[in-house]
Write an enzyme that holds these catalytic residues in place. Structure first.
Site, mmCIF file in Angstrom:
data_model
loop_
_atom_site.group_PDB
_atom_site.id
_atom_site.type_symbol
_atom_site.label_atom_id
_atom_site.label_comp_id
_atom_site.label_asym_id
_atom_site.label_seq_id
_atom_site.Cartn_x
_atom_site.Cartn_y
_atom_site.Cartn_z
ATOM 1 N N GLY A 7 -11.872 -0.106 7.313
ATOM 2 C CA GLY A 7 -12.897 -0.663 6.429
ATOM 3 C C GLY A 7 -12.836 -0.031 5.048
ATOM 4 C CG ASN A 29 -13.834 -4.842 15.633
ATOM 5 O OD1 ASN A 29 -13.850 -4.577 14.436
ATOM 6 N ND2 ASN A 29 -14.857 -5.388 16.260
ATOM 7 C CG PHE A 31 -16.504 -8.042 12.347
ATOM 8 C CD1 PHE A 31 -16.325 -9.408 12.180
ATOM 9 C CD2 PHE A 31 -17.780 -7.522 12.150
ATOM 10 C CE1 PHE A 31 -17.380 -10.241 11.811
ATOM 11 C CE2 PHE A 31 -18.838 -8.350 11.788
ATOM 12 C CZ PHE A 31 -18.633 -9.704 11.614
ATOM 13 C CG LEU A 68 -17.138 5.805 8.683
ATOM 14 C CD1 LEU A 68 -17.123 7.194 9.276
ATOM 15 C CD2 LEU A 68 -16.083 5.698 7.600
ATOM 16 N N GLY A 97 -19.686 10.195 24.154
ATOM 17 C CA GLY A 97 -19.127 10.534 25.473
ATOM 18 C C GLY A 97 -17.746 11.157 25.318
ATOM 19 C CE1 TYR A 140 -25.242 -1.249 8.914
ATOM 20 C CE2 TYR A 140 -27.128 -0.791 7.521
ATOM 21 C CZ TYR A 140 -25.808 -0.577 7.838
ATOM 22 O OH TYR A 140 -25.051 0.312 7.103
ATOM 23 N NE ARG A 181 -20.833 -3.779 1.402
ATOM 24 C CZ ARG A 181 -20.341 -2.760 2.103
ATOM 25 N NH1 ARG A 181 -21.057 -1.682 2.268
ATOM 26 N NH2 ARG A 181 -19.136 -2.828 2.630
HETATM 27 P P1 NAD Z 1 -16.914 -1.985 6.280
HETATM 28 O O1 NAD Z 1 -17.504 -3.221 6.868
HETATM 29 O O2 NAD Z 1 -15.914 -2.121 5.193
HETATM 30 O O3 NAD Z 1 -16.272 -1.081 7.411
HETATM 31 C C1 NAD Z 1 -16.670 -1.090 8.757
HETATM 32 C C2 NAD Z 1 -15.415 -1.036 9.616
HETATM 33 O O4 NAD Z 1 -15.804 -0.999 10.990
HETATM 34 C C3 NAD Z 1 -14.531 -2.264 9.450
HETATM 35 O O5 NAD Z 1 -13.177 -1.875 9.326
HETATM 36 C C4 NAD Z 1 -14.757 -3.061 10.725
HETATM 37 O O6 NAD Z 1 -13.683 -3.886 11.069
HETATM 38 C C5 NAD Z 1 -15.021 -1.940 11.715
HETATM 39 N N1 NAD Z 1 -15.798 -2.364 12.881
HETATM 40 C C6 NAD Z 1 -16.937 -3.107 12.907
HETATM 41 N N2 NAD Z 1 -17.350 -3.286 14.171
HETATM 42 C C7 NAD Z 1 -16.470 -2.630 14.959
HETATM 43 C C8 NAD Z 1 -16.352 -2.448 16.365
HETATM 44 N N3 NAD Z 1 -17.249 -2.984 17.207
HETATM 45 N N4 NAD Z 1 -15.307 -1.727 16.836
HETATM 46 C C9 NAD Z 1 -14.389 -1.205 16.002
HETATM 47 N N5 NAD Z 1 -14.429 -1.349 14.667
HETATM 48 C C10 NAD Z 1 -15.476 -2.047 14.153
HETATM 49 O O7 NAD Z 1 -18.165 -1.117 5.789
HETATM 50 P P2 NAD Z 1 -18.208 0.289 5.026
HETATM 51 O O8 NAD Z 1 -18.992 0.066 3.798
HETATM 52 O O9 NAD Z 1 -16.879 0.905 4.934
HETATM 53 O O10 NAD Z 1 -19.126 1.121 6.020
HETATM 54 C C11 NAD Z 1 -18.601 2.099 6.901
HETATM 55 C C12 NAD Z 1 -19.744 2.808 7.605
HETATM 56 O O11 NAD Z 1 -20.589 3.434 6.653
HETATM 57 C C13 NAD Z 1 -20.620 1.840 8.408
HETATM 58 O O12 NAD Z 1 -21.007 2.485 9.609
HETATM 59 C C14 NAD Z 1 -21.833 1.667 7.526
HETATM 60 O O13 NAD Z 1 -22.988 1.360 8.261
HETATM 61 C C15 NAD Z 1 -21.938 3.019 6.837
HETATM 62 N N6 NAD Z 1 -22.651 2.900 5.556
HETATM 63 C C16 NAD Z 1 -22.059 2.294 4.479
HETATM 64 C C17 NAD Z 1 -22.771 2.171 3.292
HETATM 65 C C18 NAD Z 1 -22.184 1.531 2.061
HETATM 66 O O14 NAD Z 1 -22.874 1.412 1.058
HETATM 67 N N7 NAD Z 1 -20.939 1.120 2.040
HETATM 68 C C19 NAD Z 1 -24.085 2.658 3.210
HETATM 69 C C20 NAD Z 1 -24.646 3.238 4.332
HETATM 70 C C21 NAD Z 1 -23.916 3.383 5.496
HETATM 71 N N1 UDP Z 2 -28.417 -8.641 -4.464
HETATM 72 C C1 UDP Z 2 -28.481 -9.506 -5.548
HETATM 73 N N2 UDP Z 2 -27.475 -10.403 -5.725
HETATM 74 C C2 UDP Z 2 -26.389 -10.471 -4.924
HETATM 75 C C3 UDP Z 2 -26.307 -9.581 -3.816
HETATM 76 C C4 UDP Z 2 -27.351 -8.681 -3.615
HETATM 77 O O1 UDP Z 2 -29.436 -9.465 -6.340
HETATM 78 O O2 UDP Z 2 -25.514 -11.306 -5.170
HETATM 79 C C5 UDP Z 2 -29.500 -7.663 -4.282
HETATM 80 C C6 UDP Z 2 -30.071 -7.587 -2.870
HETATM 81 O O3 UDP Z 2 -31.098 -8.545 -2.706
HETATM 82 C C7 UDP Z 2 -30.590 -6.165 -2.844
HETATM 83 C C8 UDP Z 2 -29.600 -5.395 -3.722
HETATM 84 O O4 UDP Z 2 -28.958 -6.388 -4.532
HETATM 85 O O5 UDP Z 2 -31.866 -6.091 -3.415
HETATM 86 C C9 UDP Z 2 -28.547 -4.619 -2.947
HETATM 87 O O6 UDP Z 2 -27.965 -5.499 -2.017
HETATM 88 P P1 UDP Z 2 -26.751 -5.067 -1.077
HETATM 89 O O7 UDP Z 2 -26.571 -6.171 -0.104
HETATM 90 O O8 UDP Z 2 -25.584 -4.651 -1.905
HETATM 91 O O9 UDP Z 2 -27.253 -3.743 -0.356
HETATM 92 P P2 UDP Z 2 -28.577 -3.351 0.464
HETATM 93 O O10 UDP Z 2 -29.640 -4.383 0.259
HETATM 94 O O11 UDP Z 2 -28.131 -3.260 1.877
HETATM 95 O O12 UDP Z 2 -28.966 -2.052 -0.132
#
Ligand code: NAD
Ligand code: UDP
Length: 307
Positions: A7, A29, A31, A68, A97, A140, A181
């Site tokens: 990811g 996976n 996704f 993650l 586990g 979530y 996002r």
């Molecule tokens: P992302 O969607 O790019 O990455 C998530 C990764 O997890 C992907 O590669 C996806 O294919 C994999 N994945 C999803 N479901 C899976 C499953 N069941 N089994 C195996 N792999 C699986 O998102 P990201 O922004 O890189 O986020 C990574 C982690 O950080 C997440 O747990 C997310 O909740 C957390 N997080 C991210 C942010 C952010 O702003 N980016 C903020 C808070 C928390």
């Molecule tokens: N948002 C927006 N326009 C977009 C996408 C998101 O105004 O095209 C807003 C959304 O409603 C939220 C903020 O931007 O208030 C951040 O959204 P994001 O999905 O990036 O993250 P999260 O809400 O999970 O913090």
């Protein structure tokens, strides 16, 4: 081992861990992740890529697990909400586990979403949050909250060495261009000359962290003493309205896109800003170093290449 290693954040973490001389197993996976994100790592003798879904158990002799795996953008985690909560909860049980069995340390990528639509501002770790348990974001938010509970219970009951970080909105290269996002949306819209879509009146706030700052905080957290479990906030306290973000993206891209206003999705938090005093104290003076403008410029370069 990095679950979700293909990811956005996981791919940066895998690269960093390899650069430090570690052997890295990436479980994913695919996704929301992609092989594109980790293509530069494939072929490195110290890197193993495994297609695996964390709702199923996995066994490997590892020293450290960064957990993650979980879709992070609202459109992706709401696409199949039951799967999202399974990934958070069953994924946490399976990885905990494993950590218990092989005595590995394990870090959970939790989120500022555990604070919901917060009444305490900026958010401190001791705040229990204001989360709707039955809304469209709950799969979530509550999944991540339950994962934190599981981490603490495996620690108290089985002495598993755990670390919990609460990540605030993070952006940078390798974000999925269609993940909905706000940072990726605004940049893609600006580069294509499409309307910039602000949800609501644009006065809601977020605090945006560049991915390199997060990775530094994560790696430092893993190295802290065993008695420090967190949770600890990892984010950049610079707080911006979505209107300010849209204007900055327009200025930095030189785009002539129009700003348009769309309905605000349900339960969208009004404000979000981390208090990072604990991170500063426990992570050797860690603090964000990349300004929003610098980070956006680097991210715009990445998306420009994609477009
Ligand atoms: P992302 O969607 O790019 O990455 C998530 C990764 O997890 C992907 O590669 C996806 O294919 C994999 N994945 C999803 N479901 C899976 C499953 N069941 N089994 C195996 N792999 C699986 O998102 P990201 O922004 O890189 O986020 C990574 C982690 O950080 C997440 O747990 C997310 O909740 C957390 N997080 C991210 C942010 C952010 O702003 N980016 C903020 C808070 C928390
Ligand atoms: N948002 C927006 N326009 C977009 C996408 C998101 O105004 O095209 C807003 C959304 O409603 C939220 C903020 O931007 O208030 C951040 O959204 P994001 O999905 O990036 O993250 P999260 O809400 O999970 O913090």
């Amino acid at each position: 081992m990095v679950t979700g290693g293909a990811g956005f954040i996981g791919s940066h973490l895998c690269r960093r861990l390899l650069n430090e001389g570690n052997d890295v197993i990436c479980l994913d996976n695919f996704f929301t992740g992609s092989k594109e994100n980790i293509r530069p790592l494939i072929g490195n003798d110290h890197f193993e890529l495994v297609r695996h879904d964390v709702i199923n158990p996995y066994y490997a002799e590892v020293d450290e697990v960064y957990n993650l795996a979980c879709p992070a953008s609202p459109i992706h985690y709401q696409y199949n909400p039951i799967k999202t909560i399974k990934t958070s909860v069953m994924g946490a049980i399976n990885m905990l586990g494993l950590a218990k069995e092989v005595r590995a340390k394990i870090l959970q990528a939790s989120t500022s979403e555990v604070y919901g639509d917060p009444f305490i501002h900026p958010q401190i770790e001791s705040y229990w949050g204001n989360v709707n348990p039955i809304g469209i974001r709950s799969c979530y938010d509550e999944g991540k909250r339950c994962a934190e509970t599981l981490f603490m219970d495996y620690h108290r009951q089985n002495n598993v060495r755990i670390k919990i970080i609460r990540i605030f909105n993070t952006y940078g290269p390798n974000m999925h261009p269609q993940d909905g996002r706000v940072v990726s949306n605004f940049i893609m819209q600006a580069l294509r000359g499409e309307d910039i879509t602000i949800y609501g009146d644009g006065m809601q706030t977020r605090s945006f962290q560049y991915v390199d700052d997060l990775i530094e905080g994560m790696v430092r957290m893993m190295q802290t003493d065993d008695d420090f479990t967190g949770p600890v906030n990892i984010g950049n306290p610079g707080e911006f309205t979505m209107l300010e973000l849209a204007e900055m993206v327009l200025r930095l891209t030189g785009s002539h896109s129009r700003i348009v206003f769309k309905p605000l999705p349900a339960d969208d938090p009004h404000q979000r800003q981390p208090n990072i005093d604990l991170a500063r104290e426990k992570l050797g003076g860690w603090q964000p170093t990349v300004t929003l403008e610098d980070g956006l410029n680097r991210t715009i370069d990445y998306f420009r290449n994609l477009v």
